[in-house]
Design a protein around this motif. Structure first.
Motif, PDB file in Angstrom:
ATOM      1  N   THR A  24      64.351  14.416  24.743  1.00 41.44           N
ATOM      2  CA  THR A  24      65.700  13.880  24.831  1.00 41.44           C
ATOM      3  C   THR A  24      66.202  13.352  23.498  1.00 41.44           C
ATOM      4  OG1 THR A  24      65.229  13.253  27.092  1.00 41.44           O
ATOM      5  CG2 THR A  24      67.147  12.256  26.084  1.00 41.44           C
ATOM      6  N   TYR A  25      65.357  12.669  22.771  1.00 35.15           N
ATOM      7  CA  TYR A  25      65.756  12.011  21.531  1.00 35.15           C
ATOM      8  C   TYR A  25      65.325  12.820  20.314  1.00 35.15           C
ATOM      9  CZ  TYR A  25      66.361   7.947  24.545  1.00 35.15           C
ATOM     10  OH  TYR A  25      66.745   7.098  25.529  1.00 35.15           O
ATOM     11  N   PRO A  30      68.647   7.217  13.593  1.00 40.07           N
ATOM     12  CA  PRO A  30      68.343   5.933  14.244  1.00 40.07           C
ATOM     13  C   PRO A  30      69.223   5.598  15.446  1.00 40.07           C
ATOM     14  CG  PRO A  30      69.542   5.541  12.222  1.00 40.07           C
ATOM     15  CD  PRO A  30      69.253   7.023  12.282  1.00 40.07           C
ATOM     16  N   VAL A  31      70.358   6.280  15.625  1.00 36.65           N
ATOM     17  CA  VAL A  31      71.287   5.942  16.705  1.00 36.65           C
ATOM     18  C   VAL A  31      71.607   7.187  17.528  1.00 36.65           C
ATOM     19  CG1 VAL A  31      73.558   4.994  17.255  1.00 36.65           C
ATOM     20  CG2 VAL A  31      72.295   4.110  15.291  1.00 36.65           C
ATOM     21  N   CYS A  32      71.629   7.020  18.846  1.00 34.77           N
ATOM     22  CA  CYS A  32      71.963   8.107  19.761  1.00 34.77           C
ATOM     23  C   CYS A  32      73.152   7.711  20.620  1.00 34.77           C
ATOM     24  CB  CYS A  32      70.790   8.415  20.689  1.00 34.77           C
ATOM     25  SG  CYS A  32      69.334   9.041  19.864  1.00 34.77           S
ATOM     26  N   MET A  33      73.880   8.715  21.077  1.00 34.88           N
ATOM     27  CA  MET A  33      74.982   8.501  22.001  1.00 34.88           C
ATOM     28  C   MET A  33      74.647   9.242  23.293  1.00 34.88           C
ATOM     29  SD  MET A  33      79.080   9.286  21.648  1.00 34.88           S
ATOM     30  CE  MET A  33      78.856  10.965  21.141  1.00 34.88           C
ATOM     31  N   ARG A  34      74.673   8.503  24.407  1.00 34.15           N
ATOM     32  CA  ARG A  34      74.466   9.119  25.719  1.00 34.15           C
ATOM     33  C   ARG A  34      75.838   9.454  26.279  1.00 34.15           C
ATOM     34  NH1 ARG A  34      71.303   6.134  30.496  1.00 34.15           N
ATOM     35  NH2 ARG A  34      71.118   4.772  28.727  1.00 34.15           N
ATOM     36  N   VAL A  35      76.084  10.717  26.530  1.00 31.67           N
ATOM     37  CA  VAL A  35      77.363  11.189  27.055  1.00 31.67           C
ATOM     38  C   VAL A  35      77.175  11.452  28.544  1.00 31.67           C
ATOM     39  CG1 VAL A  35      79.170  12.918  26.863  1.00 31.67           C
ATOM     40  CG2 VAL A  35      77.899  12.229  24.821  1.00 31.67           C
ATOM     41  N   PHE A  36      77.965  10.741  29.358  1.00 32.87           N
ATOM     42  CA  PHE A  36      77.850  10.873  30.804  1.00 32.87           C
ATOM     43  C   PHE A  36      78.685  12.046  31.294  1.00 32.87           C
ATOM     44  CE2 PHE A  36      77.113   6.406  29.851  1.00 32.87           C
ATOM     45  CZ  PHE A  36      75.863   6.238  30.420  1.00 32.87           C
ATOM     46  N   GLY A  37      78.164  12.764  32.228  1.00 37.62           N
ATOM     47  CA  GLY A  37      78.860  13.919  32.801  1.00 37.62           C
ATOM     48  C   GLY A  37      77.876  14.749  33.587  1.00 37.62           C
ATOM     49  N   ASP A  38      78.207  15.995  33.774  1.00 37.67           N
ATOM     50  CA  ASP A  38      77.304  16.891  34.483  1.00 37.67           C
ATOM     51  C   ASP A  38      77.007  18.083  33.592  1.00 37.67           C
ATOM     52  OD1 ASP A  38      75.734  17.893  36.519  1.00 37.67           O
ATOM     53  OD2 ASP A  38      77.401  18.950  37.469  1.00 37.67           O
ATOM     54  N   THR A  40      74.375  14.883  32.062  1.00 38.00           N
ATOM     55  CA  THR A  40      74.358  13.798  31.079  1.00 38.00           C
ATOM     56  C   THR A  40      73.422  14.216  29.959  1.00 38.00           C
ATOM     57  OG1 THR A  40      74.802  12.132  32.747  1.00 38.00           O
ATOM     58  CG2 THR A  40      73.747  11.374  30.722  1.00 38.00           C
ATOM     59  N   TYR A  41      73.847  14.004  28.705  1.00 38.98           N
ATOM     60  CA  TYR A  41      73.018  14.431  27.582  1.00 38.98           C
ATOM     61  C   TYR A  41      73.097  13.424  26.445  1.00 38.98           C
ATOM     62  CZ  TYR A  41      77.484  16.054  25.676  1.00 38.98           C
ATOM     63  OH  TYR A  41      78.770  16.108  25.219  1.00 38.98           O
ATOM     64  N   PHE A  42      72.188  13.558  25.493  1.00 39.04           N
ATOM     65  CA  PHE A  42      72.106  12.679  24.335  1.00 39.04           C
ATOM     66  C   PHE A  42      72.474  13.445  23.074  1.00 39.04           C
ATOM     67  CE2 PHE A  42      69.512  10.487  27.362  1.00 39.04           C
ATOM     68  CZ  PHE A  42      69.657   9.152  27.052  1.00 39.04           C
ATOM     69  N   GLU A  43      73.200  12.776  22.190  1.00 36.72           N
ATOM     70  CA  GLU A  43      73.473  13.288  20.852  1.00 36.72           C
ATOM     71  C   GLU A  43      72.875  12.298  19.867  1.00 36.72           C
ATOM     72  OE1 GLU A  43      77.675  13.651  20.322  1.00 36.72           O
ATOM     73  OE2 GLU A  43      77.844  15.356  21.664  1.00 36.72           O
TER      74      GLU A  43
END
Length: 83
Positions: A24-25, A30-38, A40-43
């Motif tokens: 996932t990471y 050093p910083v991630c953004m969790r984007v909610f949806g269908d 849900t994923y991490f950038e």
């Protein structure tokens, strides 16, 4: 009979197996953004929380610190002073 039993066992094992998920990471940032949806994923491509929040503004997303970030300081290489 033995072949039939082994074949049934193999089919059962294959049918209950689940696909593996990717990591996932990304340990590069050093910083991630969790984007909610269908789905849900991490950038994980941000250097600061402020940079991430600027991108996340107006989206269903949140910024968080990357727990797998490969920092510049390696704890195993720290020198401890002997007393």
């Amino acid at each position: 009979m033995r072949v039939l039993t082994l074949a049934m066992l193999a089919v059962g094992a294959v049918s209950i197996a689940q696909p593996a998920q990717a990591q996932t990471y990304d340990p590069s940032y050093p910083v991630c953004m969790r984007v909610f949806g269908d789905p849900t994923y991490f950038e994980c491509r941000y250097s600061t929380i402020a940079q991430c929040k600027g991108t996340a503004a107006g989206r269903g997303a949140e910024c968080l610190l990357n727990p797998y970030f490969a920092s510049a300081v390696d704890p195993a290489r720290r020198r401890h002073r002997a007393y």
